[in-house]
Design a protein around this motif. Structure first.
Motif, PDB file in Angstrom:
ATOM      1  N   PHE A 219      85.343  -1.283  44.251  1.00  0.00           N
ATOM      2  CA  PHE A 219      85.938  -0.419  45.280  1.00  0.00           C
ATOM      3  C   PHE A 219      86.333   0.938  44.701  1.00  0.00           C
ATOM      4  O   PHE A 219      87.181   1.624  45.247  1.00  0.00           O
ATOM      5  CB  PHE A 219      87.189  -1.077  45.873  1.00  0.00           C
ATOM      6  N   ASN A 222      86.707   3.647  46.953  1.00  0.00           N
ATOM      7  CA  ASN A 222      87.511   3.225  48.107  1.00  0.00           C
ATOM      8  C   ASN A 222      86.724   2.543  49.210  1.00  0.00           C
ATOM      9  O   ASN A 222      87.100   2.587  50.379  1.00  0.00           O
ATOM     10  CB  ASN A 222      88.304   4.414  48.662  1.00  0.00           C
ATOM     11  N   ARG A 223      85.626   1.929  48.845  1.00  0.00           N
ATOM     12  CA  ARG A 223      84.869   1.060  49.745  1.00  0.00           C
ATOM     13  C   ARG A 223      84.049   0.118  48.887  1.00  0.00           C
ATOM     14  O   ARG A 223      83.745   0.434  47.738  1.00  0.00           O
ATOM     15  CB  ARG A 223      83.985   1.871  50.690  1.00  0.00           C
ATOM     16  N   PRO A 224      83.698  -1.038  49.429  1.00  0.00           N
ATOM     17  CA  PRO A 224      82.926  -1.980  48.603  1.00  0.00           C
ATOM     18  C   PRO A 224      81.490  -1.500  48.388  1.00  0.00           C
ATOM     19  O   PRO A 224      80.767  -1.250  49.347  1.00  0.00           O
ATOM     20  CB  PRO A 224      82.959  -3.285  49.426  1.00  0.00           C
ATOM     21  N   VAL A 245      80.052  -2.799  54.822  1.00  0.00           N
ATOM     22  CA  VAL A 245      80.122  -3.792  53.752  1.00  0.00           C
ATOM     23  C   VAL A 245      78.901  -3.724  52.836  1.00  0.00           C
ATOM     24  O   VAL A 245      77.769  -3.633  53.315  1.00  0.00           O
ATOM     25  CB  VAL A 245      80.222  -5.211  54.373  1.00  0.00           C
TER      26      VAL A 245
ATOM     27  N   ARG B 125      91.144   6.352  59.068  1.00  0.00           N
ATOM     28  CA  ARG B 125      90.454   5.342  58.269  1.00  0.00           C
ATOM     29  C   ARG B 125      91.040   4.001  58.663  1.00  0.00           C
ATOM     30  O   ARG B 125      92.256   3.799  58.592  1.00  0.00           O
ATOM     31  CB  ARG B 125      90.702   5.657  56.791  1.00  0.00           C
ATOM     32  N   ILE B 140      85.648 -10.468  53.128  1.00  0.00           N
ATOM     33  CA  ILE B 140      85.234  -9.056  53.182  1.00  0.00           C
ATOM     34  C   ILE B 140      84.558  -8.783  54.535  1.00  0.00           C
ATOM     35  O   ILE B 140      84.842  -7.791  55.208  1.00  0.00           O
ATOM     36  CB  ILE B 140      84.250  -8.726  52.023  1.00  0.00           C
ATOM     37  N   ASP B 144      85.905  -6.516  57.761  1.00  0.00           N
ATOM     38  CA  ASP B 144      85.014  -5.520  58.344  1.00  0.00           C
ATOM     39  C   ASP B 144      84.943  -5.710  59.864  1.00  0.00           C
ATOM     40  O   ASP B 144      85.012  -4.752  60.631  1.00  0.00           O
ATOM     41  CB  ASP B 144      83.621  -5.674  57.724  1.00  0.00           C
ATOM     42  N   ARG B 145      84.847  -6.960  60.280  1.00  0.00           N
ATOM     43  CA  ARG B 145      84.776  -7.258  61.705  1.00  0.00           C
ATOM     44  C   ARG B 145      86.063  -6.811  62.415  1.00  0.00           C
ATOM     45  O   ARG B 145      86.024  -6.271  63.512  1.00  0.00           O
ATOM     46  CB  ARG B 145      84.555  -8.767  61.887  1.00  0.00           C
ATOM     47  N   GLN B 148      86.065  -3.096  62.711  1.00  0.00           N
ATOM     48  CA  GLN B 148      85.103  -2.703  63.752  1.00  0.00           C
ATOM     49  C   GLN B 148      85.672  -2.920  65.160  1.00  0.00           C
ATOM     50  O   GLN B 148      85.411  -2.131  66.072  1.00  0.00           O
ATOM     51  CB  GLN B 148      83.788  -3.489  63.615  1.00  0.00           C
ATOM     52  N   ASP B 165      86.511   6.050  60.398  1.00  0.00           N
ATOM     53  CA  ASP B 165      85.877   5.491  59.218  1.00  0.00           C
ATOM     54  C   ASP B 165      86.442   4.075  59.069  1.00  0.00           C
ATOM     55  O   ASP B 165      87.634   3.871  59.255  1.00  0.00           O
ATOM     56  CB  ASP B 165      86.248   6.362  58.009  1.00  0.00           C
ATOM     57  N   THR B 166      85.584   3.102  58.756  1.00  0.00           N
ATOM     58  CA  THR B 166      86.100   1.746  58.562  1.00  0.00           C
ATOM     59  C   THR B 166      85.807   1.272  57.150  1.00  0.00           C
ATOM     60  O   THR B 166      84.803   1.656  56.548  1.00  0.00           O
ATOM     61  CB  THR B 166      85.456   0.729  59.532  1.00  0.00           C
ATOM     62  N   VAL B 167      86.692   0.446  56.630  1.00  0.00           N
ATOM     63  CA  VAL B 167      86.449  -0.174  55.330  1.00  0.00           C
ATOM     64  C   VAL B 167      87.149  -1.531  55.326  1.00  0.00           C
ATOM     65  O   VAL B 167      88.173  -1.707  55.985  1.00  0.00           O
ATOM     66  CB  VAL B 167      86.951   0.708  54.173  1.00  0.00           C
ATOM     67  N   SER B 168      86.556  -2.487  54.633  1.00  0.00           N
ATOM     68  CA  SER B 168      87.200  -3.800  54.525  1.00  0.00           C
ATOM     69  C   SER B 168      87.585  -4.082  53.089  1.00  0.00           C
ATOM     70  O   SER B 168      86.791  -3.880  52.170  1.00  0.00           O
ATOM     71  CB  SER B 168      86.254  -4.901  55.001  1.00  0.00           C
ATOM     72  N   TYR B 169      88.816  -4.545  52.907  1.00  0.00           N
ATOM     73  CA  TYR B 169      89.262  -5.006  51.599  1.00  0.00           C
ATOM     74  C   TYR B 169      89.313  -6.534  51.530  1.00  0.00           C
ATOM     75  O   TYR B 169      89.718  -7.094  50.514  1.00  0.00           O
ATOM     76  CB  TYR B 169      90.639  -4.422  51.258  1.00  0.00           C
TER      77      TYR B 169
END
Lengths: 433, 197
Positions: A219, A222-224, A245, B125, B140, B144-145, B148, B165-169
């Motif tokens: 990351f 800041n994103r995978p 993703v 974000r 992950i 993300d879902r 979204q 902007d989207t991001v998944s941790y």
């Protein structure tokens, strides 16, 4: 976006000797009842000019115990301390209930260059089963001890040993802010070396089939995103940084392709990428989550996790495409498949009533066997000989690694003093030098 | 009021189509057909729910139908810096293994969505997170879902794609430690991270 980059600290520390501070140690949690009794006598080091930093016999002892197949006699119960087969009084060892006996000695041939000799003896037949002399450099003494374990294990069980291989895992540390460290270590957890360190999450290490490289998710931007890193040179490239993703890389058996998960086209789906050309082929097409692809049947098929039926379950698909076939039906939650080297068994995370354990599915019969008994187990990974499964669990607030034998009878913890260890993956056999 | 009903129906249709991906084909048939969808579950029940939730459930007497707008005296940044408004609340929570947006979250997202839609210099974000249960890779994708789902709400409210902007941790950055529902429920979330250009 720029403001995110200022937090980025990435350092490449491969082969840095300063990184050994965080060694893992072994703790036996349960042993197998029917294990074969073997005695390992401390090797003779009296001919050496100085003291040796590595205790060969204790490494071999720990390895053999971890197999679950052998049970090593405690050192305080040794009836005598022979170093050569001609010093052995077999009746003594028979009386002590032992079936096998290991004796050995270490010589220094030149400065930092050793010769380790060992003999595996059959107590009942009163004869040598194998005996070898291994040349070893000082820094390779631990590897030589694991090689001795492999030779003993193979002679007794008929199965190739997997002690002299490597594992990779992620360590999370709280040290002036959160730190994520990708490490590679021996299978007993010692000799840990840092591959990559970041203040942003690292995930999903996957070994290349030749054991020379790791693919992983970082990351750092800041994103995978998925990176490939060559271990010896630390040379790394970003292989996949699409919108959304980029996760769950798994190397094909021929080393030419990566199976991976992208959500650039909507929801998470499985793709195959040629690592040389970066050409992508989309394998699954579904609005649900498709993830955790692993290659099976010599690269002809892929097993993956999908929630298309309402909860995560394992499916199998031909790499040429077609309709996926569901493999798991017991339990609400089955994910994170790892394939045994012979392709016959699938280890997975098996969730039932809110508890997550490691289970094994026999492909031919569909029989499911639960191997572990805790509640938050994850990331199973088969040893290259298919006899053990390495996995992560939670103990207190920390992630810890365990090794369980595939019959579920023996379980050992690789305990850790300094943090939170997760996502272990067992590397392939080392290539013969 | 009209606007709110439309949003909820639109969301139900979207989540319906989405849910159909995970459920039986029977459900898919029902939900994909817009006519059935409209008269089926949504019309009556939503209006009823609306009437009861509108005035009572929001804190501080804020009416979700009141759209915050930027006046000349206050920049978007200044509005965001105010800590005592509903806009200061920037986390929505989810059920286990679900990306479905609750009615309560929808009220909050409407406030934010309208704010973003009426302030072109604002970008957002959306960071999706999960609890620790289940596999990390699956989580992950689940995070993300979730991100979204929130993004779809904002798009319906008129935000533009380049604002979002989207991001998944996944489970990698828990808000709270601990291995029980008290921590898990706070970790299943989407965080709204504002940036004013």
């Amino acid at each position: 976006m720029k403001q995110f980059f200022q937090y980025l600290i990435i350092s490449l520390l491969w082969l840095s000797s300063a990184s050994v501070q965080a060694a893992l140690t072994i703790e036996i949690t349960s042993g197998a009842e029917a294990a074969l009794p073997i005695a390992v006598v401390p090797f003779d080091t009296s001919k050496l000019p100085g003291k040796l930093s590595v205790d060969i016999a204790s490494i071999v002892t720990s390895d053999l115990n971890r197999s679950g197949v052998l049970k090593v006699l405690e050192s305080k119960s040794l009836p005598s301390q022979p170093y050569y087969s001609n010093q052995v009084r077999y009746a003594q060892w028979k009386a002590a209930g032992q079936e096998y006996l290991v004796v050995g000695r270490i010589f220094e041939k030149s400065s930092g260059q050793y010769d380790i000799q060992f003999q595996l003896l059959d107590v009942l037949k009163q004869k040598q089963l194998i005996g070898y002399s291994l040349p070893a450099k000082k820094r390779n003494l631990r590897a030589s001890a694991h090689e001795i374990s492999d030779l003993i294990y193979e002679k007794i069980t008929g199965t190739r040993g997997a002690f002299n291989t490597r594992i990779a895992y992620i360590r999370a540390q709280q040290d002036k802010g959160r730190k994520y460290i990708l490490q590679v270590a021996d299978t007993d957890g010692f000799n840990a070396q840092t591959v990559l360190e970041s203040d942003q999450p690292l995930m999903s290490p996957s070994w290349s089939p030749d054991g020379q490289s790791l693919a992983y998710v970082s990351f750092e931007n800041n994103r995978p995103e998925i990176f490939i890193q060559h271990l010896a040179t630390a040379r790394r490239i970003k292989i996949s940084g699409f919108k959304g993703v980029n996760s769950a890389p798994d190397w094909s058996p021929d080393g030419k392709n990566l199976a991976l998960v992208l959500s650039k086209d909507g929801s998470s789906d499985v793709y195959i990428m040629n690592t040389a050309t970066k050409r992508l082929t989309r394998l699954t097409r579904h609005r649900g989550i498709d993830t955790e692809p692993v290659w099976i049947d010599k690269g002809k098929r892929i097993i993956f996790t999908s929630d298309r039926s309402g909860s995560p379950q394992l499916y199998e698909i031909d790499i040429k495409g077609g309709k996926p076939r569901r493999l798991t039906f017991e339990g609400r939650y089955n994910s994170a498949a790892s394939i045994s080297p012979d392709g016959r068994n699938i280890a997975m995370v098996h969730g039932e009533r809110g508890e997550y354990k490691i289970a094994q599915l026999e492909r031919e019969t569909g029989n499911l066997t639960v191997l572990t008994d805790s509640t938050l187990d994850e990331s199973p990974s088969f040893s290259p000989n298919g006899k053990m499964v390495l996995y992560a669990s939670t103990r207190g607030d920390n992630g810890v690694l365990y090794v369980v034998s595939v019959d579920g009878r023996s379980k050992h913890r690789l305990s850790d003093q300094t943090g939170d260890v997760r996502e272990p993956v067992w590397g392939p056999y080392k290539r013969k030098q | 009021m009209n606007h709110k009903i439309t949003l909820k129906i639109a969301l139900l249709v979207l989540t319906g189509i989405f849910a159909s991906a995970c459920q039986t084909t029977q459900t898919e048939d029902i939900l994909v057909d817009p006519a059935t969808d409209g008269q089926g579950q949504t019309d009556g029940s939503i209006a009823g729910q609306d009437g009861s939730t509108d005035s009572s459930t929001l804190d501080g007497g804020s009416d979700p139908n009141l759209i915050p707008i930027t006046d000349d005296a206050m920049s978007a940044q200044e509005m965001l810096d105010q800590m005592d408004t509903p806009l200061a609340n920037r986390i929505v929570y989810f059920d286990f293994d679900s990306a479905k947006i609750s009615d309560e979250s929808l009220d909050l997202l409407e406030l934010h969505g309208n704010f973003v839609a009426s302030n072109g210099d604002v970008s957002l974000r959306l960071e999706g997170h999960t609890d620790e249960r289940g596999s990390r890779e699956y989580n992950i994708s689940l995070g993300d879902r979730r991100a979204q789902s929130v993004r779809r709400v904002f798009l319906l409210l008129g935000a533009s794609t380049d604002q979002l902007d989207t991001v998944s941790y996944g489970e990698e950055q828990a808000a709270l430690p601990g291995h029980e529902e008290a921590a898990w429920s706070k970790n299943r979330r989407v965080e709204l991270i504002y940036n004013v250009n």
